[in-house]
Design an enzyme around this catalytic site. Structure first.
Site, short mmCIF file in Angstrom:
data_model
loop_
_atom_site.label_atom_id
_atom_site.label_comp_id
_atom_site.label_asym_id
_atom_site.label_seq_id
_atom_site.Cartn_x
_atom_site.Cartn_y
_atom_site.Cartn_z
CG HIS A 1 -0.24 0.33 2.49
ND1 HIS A 1 0.47 -0.62 3.19
CD2 HIS A 1 -0.13 1.47 3.20
CE1 HIS A 1 0.98 -0.07 4.28
NE2 HIS A 1 0.65 1.19 4.31
C1 UD1 Z 1 -2.34 5.47 5.69
C2 UD1 Z 1 -1.08 5.99 6.40
C3 UD1 Z 1 -0.01 4.94 6.34
C4 UD1 Z 1 -0.51 3.61 6.86
C5 UD1 Z 1 -1.77 3.22 6.09
C6 UD1 Z 1 -2.33 1.91 6.59
C7 UD1 Z 1 -0.63 8.42 6.28
C8 UD1 Z 1 0.19 9.46 5.61
N1 UD1 Z 1 -0.57 7.18 5.74
O1 UD1 Z 1 -2.02 5.30 4.32
O2 UD1 Z 1 1.09 5.34 7.15
O3 UD1 Z 1 0.49 2.64 6.69
O4 UD1 Z 1 -2.74 4.25 6.25
O5 UD1 Z 1 -3.44 1.52 5.88
O6 UD1 Z 1 -1.30 8.71 7.22
N2 UD1 Z 1 -9.21 5.05 1.11
C9 UD1 Z 1 -10.50 4.58 1.00
N3 UD1 Z 1 -11.18 4.28 2.16
C10 UD1 Z 1 -10.64 4.45 3.39
C11 UD1 Z 1 -9.34 4.97 3.48
C12 UD1 Z 1 -8.63 5.27 2.33
O7 UD1 Z 1 -11.01 4.39 -0.09
O8 UD1 Z 1 -11.31 4.16 4.39
C13 UD1 Z 1 -8.47 5.36 -0.13
C14 UD1 Z 1 -8.70 6.76 -0.63
O9 UD1 Z 1 -8.69 6.74 -2.00
C15 UD1 Z 1 -7.48 7.51 -0.13
C16 UD1 Z 1 -6.41 6.45 -0.19
O10 UD1 Z 1 -7.09 5.22 0.11
O11 UD1 Z 1 -7.19 8.63 -0.89
C17 UD1 Z 1 -5.30 6.67 0.77
O12 UD1 Z 1 -5.76 6.83 2.10
P1 UD1 Z 1 -4.87 7.64 3.18
O13 UD1 Z 1 -5.49 7.55 4.52
O14 UD1 Z 1 -4.53 8.98 2.66
O15 UD1 Z 1 -3.49 6.87 3.18
P2 UD1 Z 1 -3.15 5.30 3.19
O16 UD1 Z 1 -2.51 4.95 1.93
O17 UD1 Z 1 -4.32 4.50 3.64
#
Ligand code: UD1
Length: 368
Positions: A208
């Site tokens: 991820h």
């Molecule tokens: C986040 C953390 C990372 C952690 C990871 C675990 C930061 C900078 N990153 O990364 O350190 O290892 O979580 O999972 O805080 N999305 C959904 N549904 C959700 C959540 C996310 O669809 O419930 C999708 C969205 O398109 C979003 C993308 O995932 O833009 C990324 O989500 P985000 O929380 O920004 O970062 P992660 O890659 O999940």
């Protein structure tokens, strides 16, 4: 009796297994009043709610529904909403865990309101500032009052950054508290049956990190390796939502589907995932926490990164770093298939008693 109000902030999936043992330990002491705030950085049931259920955590007291966004947008929104909560609730202490955006945003907001901060899993450093989490760690540690470090190397990192020794507490790895507590329960999961897998008959693959999945070249390099590996052993791939989005964006769905021995699934909750992890032959991952869990479970871990903020897992545990280099990944996987007898040990204080040690420090040292 005046009770000490502790507000713990969680936001993303890996926060949940770090806060659960702490909150449970707090509840054993009448002098603490505990409130959990969920920022909603992760909002999908599979990334959030299922962990509260699996880890027997009560529903968060406050849910902020912040959601996704660019780093600046997400951080700003987190701070705006958290500030209101901190002003309304007037906690004596804010507790943050790990290194996600919610961690840093909560710490910054608290610091500006002059509320003391405790950081659990303090002092980890990858020395790679291109990782968003590295910035989050450095900022959070630099403004925290109680820095709870999982290992000696983390303590050294903090001392090297000039943090006074009396703020640093070596308490061990809180995630291992959760692992010890829920291992028996996880063992009852029926996920192997459901996926028709036998113990040690498959490798587990998670991915991820933006550096791996937001670049078509890097993502393709890794999938090329998986294609080769699945010719020798079934690969189970619970797909993170960011990764799912990028696979679609880069048009790699058909390529992944063409790998007949790859089982592509939704992300799992803690118990199903632990069952899969415990019974896997080896793990391919770019996660931080999984490097630690595999070390404790003595399962070979092939980490798809060039650096790690958890070097103990390389030195004492089962971890190797291979980056996103196709050849290196394949070689490491084939070697894990034929030789998984590495002599490893469980790092000191990764013993399931970290939450107790943290609460003991708060009872003894904290002046509220
Ligand atoms: C986040 C953390 C990372 C952690 C990871 C675990 C930061 C900078 N990153 O990364 O350190 O290892 O979580 O999972 O805080 N999305 C959904 N549904 C959700 C959540 C996310 O669809 O419930 C999708 C969205 O398109 C979003 C993308 O995932 O833009 C990324 O989500 P985000 O929380 O920004 O970062 P992660 O890659 O999940």
């Amino acid at each position: 009796m005046k009770r000490i109000k502790i507000l713990s902030v969680v936001g993303a999936r890996p926060n949940m297994m770090k806060i659960a043992p702490f909150v449970k330990e707090l509840s054993k002491h009448r002098c603490f009043k505990s409130l959990v705030v969920h920022t909603g950085q992760h909002y999908d049931t599979r990334m959030s709610k299922v962990f509260f259920e699996d880890l027997e955590l009560s529903k968060p007291g406050i849910y902020l529904g912040v959601g996704s966004g660019s780093h600046a947008v997400q951080t700003a929104c987190l701070m705006e909403r958290l500030e209101k909560v901190f002003l309304d609730e007037k906690p004596h202490l804010i507790v943050v865990v790990g290194d996600v955006n919610s961690t840093m945003a909560a710490a910054l907001t608290a610091a500006k309101l002059v509320i003391p901060i405790a950081h659990i899993e303090s002092g980890l450093r990858s020395f790679d500032r291109a990782m968003p989490e590295e910035i989050n760690r450095i900022v959070t540690d630099s403004i925290s009052e109680y820095l709870f470090a999982p290992s000696k190397d983390a303590v050294e990192n903090l001392k090297n950054e000039g943090i006074p020794r009396n703020k640093i507490f070596l308490v061990g790895n809180i995630m291992i508290d959760t692992l010890s507590c829920f291992r028996k329960k996880a063992d009852k999961s029926r996920i192997l049956k459901k996926l028709k897998l036998s113990p040690k008959g498959y490798a587990l693959f998670t991915l991820h990190r933006p550096s791996n999945v937001d670049s078509k070249k890097n993502l393709s390099n890794i999938l090329d390796a998986v294609k080769k590996i699945q010719e020798k052993i079934t690969v189970v791939f619970p797909v993170h939502l960011r990764t799912e989005k990028m696979i679609k964006k880069f048009g790699l769905e058909a390529y992944l589907r063409s790998m007949k021995q790859v089982i592509v699934t939704q992300p799992y909750g803690y118990l199903d995932f632990m069952k899969l992890l415990t019974n896997s032959r080896f793990v391919l991952t770019d996660s931080g926490g999984i490097q630690e869990e595999t070390t404790v479970l003595k399962i070979p871990c092939i980490t798809l990164r060039d650096r790690t903020e958890r070097p103990l897992t390389l030195k004492e545990g089962t971890n190797v770093l291979v980056g996103n280099n196709t050849k290196k990944i394949i070689l490491a996987a084939f070697s894990a298939l034929t030789d998984d007898h590495r002599r490893t040990r469980i790092p000191a204080l990764w013993d399931g008693k970290t939450a107790k040690r943290i609460v003991r420090v708060l009872l003894k040292k904290a002046r509220f």
